[in-house]
Design a protein around this motif. Sequence first.
Motif, PDB file in Angstrom:
ATOM      1  N   UNK A  36      49.104  32.583  37.117  1.00 30.38           N
ATOM      2  CA  UNK A  36      47.939  32.200  36.310  1.00 30.38           C
ATOM      3  C   UNK A  36      47.905  33.013  35.028  1.00 30.38           C
ATOM      4  N   UNK A  37      48.145  34.309  35.139  1.00 31.00           N
ATOM      5  CA  UNK A  37      48.137  35.167  33.952  1.00 31.00           C
ATOM      6  C   UNK A  37      49.240  34.773  32.973  1.00 31.00           C
ATOM      7  N   UNK A  38      50.435  34.589  33.482  1.00 29.01           N
ATOM      8  CA  UNK A  38      51.575  34.302  32.605  1.00 29.01           C
ATOM      9  C   UNK A  38      51.554  32.892  32.027  1.00 29.01           C
ATOM     10  N   UNK A  39      51.073  31.928  32.789  1.00 27.22           N
ATOM     11  CA  UNK A  39      51.180  30.537  32.357  1.00 27.22           C
ATOM     12  C   UNK A  39      49.895  29.935  31.813  1.00 27.22           C
ATOM     13  N   UNK A  40      48.760  30.557  32.057  1.00 26.40           N
ATOM     14  CA  UNK A  40      47.501  30.021  31.545  1.00 26.40           C
ATOM     15  C   UNK A  40      46.820  30.961  30.555  1.00 26.40           C
TER      16      UNK A  40
END
Length: 111
Positions: A36-40
């Motif tokens: 979630x952190x890396x992709x959103x």
Amino acid sequence: FIGASLGIGLVTILVLLQNWWLAVQVAIAAILMQQVKDNLLAPRLLGNFIGLNPIWIFVAILMGFEIAGLLGTLVAVPIAGTIKGTFDAIKSGKPSDFVSTVTIAHDPPPD
């Protein structure tokens, strides 16, 4: 990428020494949060800072990796931001956007 993977792996191994089911749960939760952190979150925040759509950030990173490997991934977003800024300046058509506001002071030549 490597730091996060090492951190998740180390914590999972340490928890695995106590309880294998809890280790599985910790690993799944950590991987989901990392994704979630890396992709959103990261592309959205970076996009707001640079002014690029998160999709274009992904495209720039993928192209940078294909063209120059790891170094390409590091410089892809700043280069994409520079290209976007240049096109925005050309599109606006204001001559002041092309002129530097930096002045270089120099000493007059000696007599």
